[in-house]
Design a protein around this motif. Structure first.
Motif, PDB file in Angstrom:
ATOM      1  N   GLN A   1     -36.000  15.748  -3.713  1.00 51.05           N
ATOM      2  CA  GLN A   1     -36.472  14.466  -3.147  1.00 51.05           C
ATOM      3  C   GLN A   1     -36.034  13.282  -4.006  1.00 51.05           C
ATOM      4  O   GLN A   1     -35.669  12.221  -3.499  1.00 51.05           O
ATOM      5  N   GLU A   2     -36.073  13.450  -5.328  1.00 49.93           N
ATOM      6  CA  GLU A   2     -35.674  12.366  -6.237  1.00 49.93           C
ATOM      7  C   GLU A   2     -34.178  12.059  -6.076  1.00 49.93           C
ATOM      8  O   GLU A   2     -33.753  10.896  -6.150  1.00 49.93           O
ATOM      9  N   VAL A   3     -33.371  13.129  -5.877  1.00 52.37           N
ATOM     10  CA  VAL A   3     -31.931  12.910  -5.671  1.00 52.37           C
ATOM     11  C   VAL A   3     -31.712  12.069  -4.428  1.00 52.37           C
ATOM     12  O   VAL A   3     -30.878  11.139  -4.417  1.00 52.37           O
ATOM     13  N   GLU A   4     -32.422  12.373  -3.343  1.00 51.17           N
ATOM     14  CA  GLU A   4     -32.274  11.625  -2.099  1.00 51.17           C
ATOM     15  C   GLU A   4     -32.655  10.144  -2.313  1.00 51.17           C
ATOM     16  O   GLU A   4     -32.006   9.223  -1.783  1.00 51.17           O
ATOM     17  N   LYS A   5     -33.716   9.921  -3.073  1.00 48.79           N
ATOM     18  CA  LYS A   5     -34.158   8.538  -3.336  1.00 48.79           C
ATOM     19  C   LYS A   5     -33.113   7.761  -4.142  1.00 48.79           C
ATOM     20  O   LYS A   5     -32.825   6.592  -3.866  1.00 48.79           O
ATOM     21  N   ASP A   6     -32.524   8.451  -5.139  1.00 44.38           N
ATOM     22  CA  ASP A   6     -31.526   7.781  -5.979  1.00 44.38           C
ATOM     23  C   ASP A   6     -30.281   7.432  -5.183  1.00 44.38           C
ATOM     24  O   ASP A   6     -29.641   6.369  -5.393  1.00 44.38           O
ATOM     25  N   VAL A   7     -29.918   8.299  -4.245  1.00 41.98           N
ATOM     26  CA  VAL A   7     -28.747   8.027  -3.389  1.00 41.98           C
ATOM     27  C   VAL A   7     -29.054   6.801  -2.519  1.00 41.98           C
ATOM     28  O   VAL A   7     -28.207   5.921  -2.332  1.00 41.98           O
ATOM     29  N   ALA A   8     -30.269   6.761  -1.969  1.00 43.12           N
ATOM     30  CA  ALA A   8     -30.636   5.647  -1.091  1.00 43.12           C
ATOM     31  C   ALA A   8     -30.653   4.311  -1.840  1.00 43.12           C
ATOM     32  O   ALA A   8     -30.315   3.243  -1.295  1.00 43.12           O
ATOM     33  N   LYS A   9     -31.047   4.307  -3.119  1.00 36.86           N
ATOM     34  CA  LYS A   9     -31.086   3.084  -3.916  1.00 36.86           C
ATOM     35  C   LYS A   9     -29.726   2.723  -4.484  1.00 36.86           C
ATOM     36  O   LYS A   9     -29.558   1.665  -5.098  1.00 36.86           O
TER      37      LYS A   9
ATOM     38  N   LEU B   1     -27.066   6.683  -7.487  1.00 34.25           N
ATOM     39  CA  LEU B   1     -26.357   7.945  -7.685  1.00 34.25           C
ATOM     40  C   LEU B   1     -25.237   8.059  -6.670  1.00 34.25           C
ATOM     41  O   LEU B   1     -25.458   7.814  -5.472  1.00 34.25           O
ATOM     42  N   ALA B   2     -24.049   8.385  -7.173  1.00 32.38           N
ATOM     43  CA  ALA B   2     -22.896   8.534  -6.281  1.00 32.38           C
ATOM     44  C   ALA B   2     -23.086   9.746  -5.390  1.00 32.38           C
ATOM     45  O   ALA B   2     -23.778  10.715  -5.718  1.00 32.38           O
ATOM     46  N   ALA B   3     -22.432   9.710  -4.213  1.00 33.17           N
ATOM     47  CA  ALA B   3     -22.580  10.794  -3.236  1.00 33.17           C
ATOM     48  C   ALA B   3     -22.092  12.123  -3.787  1.00 33.17           C
ATOM     49  O   ALA B   3     -22.706  13.197  -3.590  1.00 33.17           O
ATOM     50  N   GLU B   4     -20.922  12.073  -4.495  1.00 29.15           N
ATOM     51  CA  GLU B   4     -20.371  13.324  -5.022  1.00 29.15           C
ATOM     52  C   GLU B   4     -21.300  13.942  -6.063  1.00 29.15           C
ATOM     53  O   GLU B   4     -21.519  15.152  -6.087  1.00 29.15           O
ATOM     54  N   GLU B   5     -21.856  13.077  -6.922  1.00 31.78           N
ATOM     55  CA  GLU B   5     -22.777  13.588  -7.950  1.00 31.78           C
ATOM     56  C   GLU B   5     -24.047  14.124  -7.309  1.00 31.78           C
ATOM     57  O   GLU B   5     -24.618  15.137  -7.750  1.00 31.78           O
ATOM     58  N   ALA B   6     -24.531  13.433  -6.244  1.00 30.41           N
ATOM     59  CA  ALA B   6     -25.735  13.900  -5.540  1.00 30.41           C
ATOM     60  C   ALA B   6     -25.507  15.282  -4.938  1.00 30.41           C
ATOM     61  O   ALA B   6     -26.381  16.168  -5.006  1.00 30.41           O
ATOM     62  N   ASP B   7     -24.329  15.501  -4.317  1.00 30.14           N
ATOM     63  CA  ASP B   7     -24.026  16.805  -3.728  1.00 30.14           C
ATOM     64  C   ASP B   7     -24.014  17.901  -4.794  1.00 30.14           C
ATOM     65  O   ASP B   7     -24.490  19.014  -4.580  1.00 30.14           O
ATOM     66  N   ARG B   8     -23.432  17.566  -5.957  1.00 29.59           N
ATOM     67  CA  ARG B   8     -23.362  18.561  -7.027  1.00 29.59           C
ATOM     68  C   ARG B   8     -24.764  18.952  -7.493  1.00 29.59           C
ATOM     69  O   ARG B   8     -25.064  20.126  -7.702  1.00 29.59           O
ATOM     70  N   LEU B   9     -25.665  17.918  -7.626  1.00 25.74           N
ATOM     71  CA  LEU B   9     -27.030  18.197  -8.056  1.00 25.74           C
ATOM     72  C   LEU B   9     -27.798  19.017  -7.010  1.00 25.74           C
ATOM     73  O   LEU B   9     -28.582  19.920  -7.345  1.00 25.74           O
ATOM     74  N   LYS B  10     -27.596  18.690  -5.730  1.00 23.86           N
ATOM     75  CA  LYS B  10     -28.272  19.450  -4.665  1.00 23.86           C
ATOM     76  C   LYS B  10     -27.869  20.929  -4.676  1.00 23.86           C
ATOM     77  O   LYS B  10     -28.690  21.836  -4.500  1.00 23.86           O
ATOM     78  N   ILE B  11     -26.547  21.138  -4.876  1.00 29.71           N
ATOM     79  CA  ILE B  11     -26.061  22.529  -4.906  1.00 29.71           C
ATOM     80  C   ILE B  11     -26.685  23.289  -6.083  1.00 29.71           C
ATOM     81  O   ILE B  11     -27.114  24.441  -5.945  1.00 29.71           O
ATOM     82  N   GLU B  12     -26.742  22.637  -7.237  1.00 31.52           N
ATOM     83  CA  GLU B  12     -27.308  23.298  -8.425  1.00 31.52           C
ATOM     84  C   GLU B  12     -28.794  23.603  -8.243  1.00 31.52           C
ATOM     85  O   GLU B  12     -29.272  24.699  -8.572  1.00 31.52           O
ATOM     86  N   ILE B  13     -29.553  22.601  -7.681  1.00 31.15           N
ATOM     87  CA  ILE B  13     -30.987  22.821  -7.458  1.00 31.15           C
ATOM     88  C   ILE B  13     -31.207  23.922  -6.422  1.00 31.15           C
ATOM     89  O   ILE B  13     -32.085  24.792  -6.573  1.00 31.15           O
ATOM     90  N   SER B  14     -30.406  23.935  -5.385  1.00 33.75           N
ATOM     91  CA  SER B  14     -30.530  24.967  -4.347  1.00 33.75           C
ATOM     92  C   SER B  14     -30.237  26.353  -4.933  1.00 33.75           C
ATOM     93  O   SER B  14     -30.879  27.358  -4.575  1.00 33.75           O
ATOM     94  N   ARG B  15     -29.216  26.419  -5.835  1.00 32.50           N
ATOM     95  CA  ARG B  15     -28.887  27.698  -6.464  1.00 32.50           C
ATOM     96  C   ARG B  15     -30.085  28.218  -7.267  1.00 32.50           C
ATOM     97  O   ARG B  15     -30.399  29.411  -7.246  1.00 32.50           O
TER      98      ARG B  15
END
Length: 412
Positions: free
Chosen positions: A44-52, A55-69
């Motif tokens: 949720q925090e990653v999504e908020k940072d992207v919206a503000k 956080l860059a989109a590419e970095e957000a995707d990388r963080l989402k993948i790591e958290i999901s893993r």
């Protein structure tokens, strides 16, 4: 009754144990829940940072993948706690376990146990065995309860006629001792043991005080054989009298041991048979039946470490069939031709049995000797050669055969 009380109690204890284990597992907290909550908050925090725009989109995707893993790894290592056992399901499971244990116990006991058998002390079992021994069926009662034995046919029609004539002659001449001796041997050879025992009883009566231990033992043994090996009280009385005269009589000792085995005293049977087995000799007629039974008797006697000793011979000599010199002498009341036919019939029986079933070296030696007495030297020579092939691997048996061959002149 005590057995079932103990079985039910043990089953209840086992079922209670399983129930407690399942309850404990069901009550365990879900230790993965806090970590999963943290990972969810991070997404949720990653999504908020992207919206503000922090956080860059590419970095957000990388963080989402790591958290999901990490969430997937957490899910793979966590116990399955999504299904919670209810009190009803736990009780049902415990009940099924109890039923299975009790049912399995009942089925196994019915198959291998003795339903209705009391818990008995050793003293009580010995007392019961003595009572069984004292109240066991008589010879006549036991004979009436067993199926009739199939008739054993004589080797030829002529021999059958001679047996019938001998029976009639003995019946017409009840005081003929030699006739009764011959009839007892002939009937025993035809496995008509009841008739043989009756003839032997007449032998004892005619001999009177001249009857010796072997005459009485023959009578006892024929009585036992007439009821398929059952040692009846009548036979026991004769055996006991024999042992009073000859305490070390092996044949009587063997049958007393057999009687003990038949009446729930395997300990006594084992003691008697073991002594006979160790005493020998290996070719005694009681050795083979003892070797066939003593291991099982030892187990019933509670002796689980008994090892059957080796013997020098592969099999002990059975009681020998065929004509003896006493048989030949006892046939003197018949005509010469009839006497010869009777003896030849007995020899034919022995030869047929050895050819079909085999036998000991002593039996082969008797056949060779009987053929020699009949003047059939060529046949005796042929049997001598065949016997050498049969016992080629046994020096002891060959020595027995060679001694007979030398005595009758087959070997110069």
């Amino acid at each position: 009754m005590m057995f079932w009380i103990i079985s039910t109690g043990l089953s209840a204890v086992v079922a209670a144990f399983f129930l407690a284990v399942m309850r404990a597992q069901s009550a365990q907290p879900d230790t993965t829940a806090p970590a999963l909550l943290i990972y969810t908050q991070q997404l949720q925090e990653v999504e908020k940072d992207v919206a503000k725009g922090l956080l860059a989109a590419e970095e957000a995707d990388r963080l989402k993948i790591e958290i999901s893993r990490r969430i997937l790894a957490l899910d793979a290592t966590s116990p399955a706690q999504t299904r919670r056992d209810t009190p009803a399901s736990l009780a049902l499971t415990a009940g099924l376990i109890t039923v299975i244990l009790l049912g399995g116990t009942f089925l196994m006991y019915r198959e291998y146990g003795a339903p209705g058998y009391e818990n008995l002390s050793q003293k009580q079992r010995i007392a019961n065995a003595q009572r069984s021994l004292e109240t066991r069926p008589s010879l006549e009662e036991f004979a009436a309860a067993i199926p009739a034995q199939p008739e054993v046919f004589a080797p030829s029609a002529d021999y059958t006629d001679l047996v019938k004539k001998l029976r009639k002659t003995v019946a017409d001449r009840p005081e003929d001792l030699e006739g009764h001796v011959l009839l007892a041997n002939v009937e025993a050879g035809l496995q008509n043991f009841a008739a043989a025992a009756e003839a032997q009883q007449s032998v004892l009566k005619l001999k009177g005080e001249a009857a010796d231990v072997s005459d009485f033992f023959d009578h006892a043994e024929l009585l036992i054989l007439s009821v398929q090996g059952y040692v009846a009280p009548e036979a026991e009385a004769i055996l006991r009298d024999i042992l009073k005269q000859e305490p070390t009589h092996e044949g009587a000792t063997y049958y007393i041991g057999l009687m003990m085995a038949q009446n729930d005293r395997p300990d006594q049977a084992f003691r008697l048979w073991r002594a006979l087995l160790e005493k020998g000799p290996a070719d005694a007629p009681w050795i083979t039946p003892i070797r066939d039974q003593i291991e099982e008797v030892a187990v019933y006697a509670g002796i689980n470490d008994y090892v059957l000793p080796d013997v020098d011979q592969a099999a002990a000599t059975a009681q020998l069939a065929g004509p003896t010199q006493s048989d030949i002498d006892a046939a003197g009341d018949l005509s010469a031709d009839e006497r010869m036919m009777m003896i030849e019939g007995m020899v034919a029986q022995l030869a047929e049995r050895l050819g079909a079933e085999g036998g000991s070296s002593a039996e082969w030696a008797r056949l060779i000797g009987a053929l020699s007495v009949l003047g059939r030297i060529d046949e005796a020579q042929e049997i001598w050669r065949e016997a050498q092939l049969v016992f080629a691997d046994s020096a002891m048996d060959l020595e027995t055969l060679q001694r007979t061959a030398e005595e009758i002149g087959l070997i110069q």
